[in-house]
Design an enzyme around this catalytic site. Structure first.
Site, short mmCIF file in Angstrom:
data_model
loop_
_atom_site.label_atom_id
_atom_site.label_comp_id
_atom_site.label_asym_id
_atom_site.label_seq_id
_atom_site.Cartn_x
_atom_site.Cartn_y
_atom_site.Cartn_z
N HIS A 21 6.61 36.17 34.57
CA HIS A 21 6.05 34.80 34.54
C HIS A 21 5.51 34.52 35.93
CE1 HIS A 21 8.16 34.00 30.72
NE2 HIS A 21 9.03 34.85 31.22
N HIS A 199 9.47 35.60 23.38
CA HIS A 199 10.84 35.76 23.85
C HIS A 199 11.76 35.52 22.65
CE1 HIS A 199 9.06 35.43 27.77
NE2 HIS A 199 10.19 35.26 28.42
N GLU A 202 17.21 36.43 23.78
CA GLU A 202 17.68 36.39 25.18
C GLU A 202 19.01 35.66 25.16
OE1 GLU A 202 15.18 34.04 27.76
OE2 GLU A 202 16.09 34.82 29.61
N ASP A 281 11.31 36.73 36.46
CA ASP A 281 11.03 35.69 37.46
C ASP A 281 11.58 36.18 38.80
OD1 ASP A 281 10.14 33.37 35.58
OD2 ASP A 281 11.98 34.15 34.69
N1 ADE Z 1 10.27 31.13 31.43
C1 ADE Z 1 10.37 31.81 32.56
N2 ADE Z 1 11.36 32.70 32.50
C2 ADE Z 1 11.90 32.61 31.27
C3 ADE Z 1 12.95 33.27 30.59
N3 ADE Z 1 13.68 34.23 31.16
N4 ADE Z 1 13.23 32.89 29.33
C4 ADE Z 1 12.52 31.93 28.75
N5 ADE Z 1 11.54 31.27 29.34
C5 ADE Z 1 11.22 31.61 30.59
ZN ZN Z 2 10.61 35.82 30.39
#
Ligand code: ADE
Ligand code: ZN
Length: 341
Positions: A21, A199, A202, A281
């Site tokens: 991101h 996504h 997670e 990130d």
């Molecule tokens: N936006 C940025 N990083 C993220 C993540 N790990 N999961 C969901 N949204 C995100």
């Molecule tokens: Zn992500």
């Protein structure tokens, strides 16, 4: 293998980053610099105090800080500087192909126009293509905590830039915002020619991964950690050659795993899943591509073959054309020859 040797091996791998991101690559030093020039104050008085706040118990705690940091991005140059800093960094780590997420709604909701955001990001990507010979794809991500209607508006805003955008994704707060909420906007995005990723799994349950496959028709799952909870799902993912973009340091920092030794990526490889490693990130989670490879390899005692498989998988599931993909995989395989007796 000695730690130093392992680091050198990882540095030399030609790598593809597919889960990044751009707003998550915003280093505190650059954030302060941009906040000053735009005269927007951050809630922290120094880089150190900001960094001290980077302790998260879950995804939402991280997202709250991530969206706050992004507030200082106003002008095209801000988006350019952000993206260029990331590209320089990963070029130094021998990343040769990137597929970058951006979150337009994080900016358009603050009154920053879509054009400003995408122009800044795209110009930096073009510069990296010219100066670093780096290839790239751009993925526009819908924020899943916002409504379907807002996602449709974002899709609409993207259309003048359709030729720059390769796909759409789905990110932000997963729990309570299942993929099914975005079935129609994903269908509409596909009709405009966008590739689809999301996504899933997670923090959310396996049902969200099933929905991403069956309702959204994604070509890759971002994260997908939870798939190991369901053997039928694992089998389906293997049969469909579905890529999973794992982010080990992110998973550790967001308490998706309790320690790196618990990370599922090795089990995934053993089951024949197309698992890969990325940074998510990096400015928030303590590492870029090299650090993610290194910490994972060390904790899970990955073999040279496992590391090679991870690097090959990333090109395999990338959106490069088949010819370029083959060339990149050839580069990875020939790099690894020296480590084989
Ligand atoms: N936006 C940025 N990083 C993220 C993540 N790990 N999961 C969901 N949204 C995100
Ligand atoms: Zn992500």
């Amino acid at each position: 293998m000695e730690h130093k040797e392992l680091k050198e091996l990882i540095q030399g791998i030609p790598k593809a980053e597919l889960h990044l991101h751009i707003e998550g690559s915003f280093e505190p030093e650059l954030m302060f610099e941009i906040s000053k020039r735009n005269n927007i104050s951050l809630d922290y008085d120094s880089v150190d105090s900001l960094k001290k706040a980077y302790k998260f118990n879950n995804l939402q705690e991280f997202l709250d800080i991530y969206y706050t940091g992004a507030k200082v991005l106003i002008h095209e140059k801000d988006f350019f500087d952000l993206t260029w800093a990331y590209l320089k960094k990963v070029h130094s780590q021998n990343v040769i192909h990137v597929e970058v997420f951006f979150d337009p709604q994080t900016h358009t909701d603050r009154g920053v126009h879509f054009d400003i955001v995408i122009n800044g990001i795209y110009k930096a990507l073009e510069k990296a293509r010219i100066e670093f010979n780096m290839s790239f794809k751009l993925i526009m991500s819908y924020l899943r905590h916002l409504s379907e209607e807002e996602a449709f508006k974002t899709l609409e805003s993207s259309l003048p830039y359709k030729h720059w955008i390769d796909g759409v994704g789905l990110d932000s707060s997963e729990l309570g915002n299942p993929p099914s909420k975005f079935e129609r906007v994903f269908k509409a995005s596909a009709d405009y020619g966008y590739q689809l990723v999301a996504h899933a799994g997670e923090e959310g349950p396996v049902e969200y991964i099933w929905e991403a496959l069956h309702l959204l028709n994604v070509v890759r799952v971002d994260h997908g950690n939870r798939c190991l909870d369901d053997q039928d799902l694992v089998q389906t993912l293997v049969e469909q050659k579905m890529g999973l973009t794992l982010c080990p340091l992110s998973n550790l920092e967001l308490k998706v795993v309790s320690s790196m030794t618990e990370h599922p990526v090795l089990k995934m490889l053993e089951k024949g899943l197309l698992a890969t490693i990325h940074s998510d990130d990096p400015a928030y989670f303590g590492g870029y591509m090299n650090e993610n490879y290194y910490e994972t390899a060390k904790a899970l005692n990955l073999s040279v073959n496992d590391i090679e498989q991870l690097a090959v998988n990333a090109f395999e599931i990338s959106w490069l054309d088949n010819n370029t993909k083959g060339l990149c995989i050839g580069k990875v395989r020939s790099y690894f020859q020296q480590f084989k007796s």
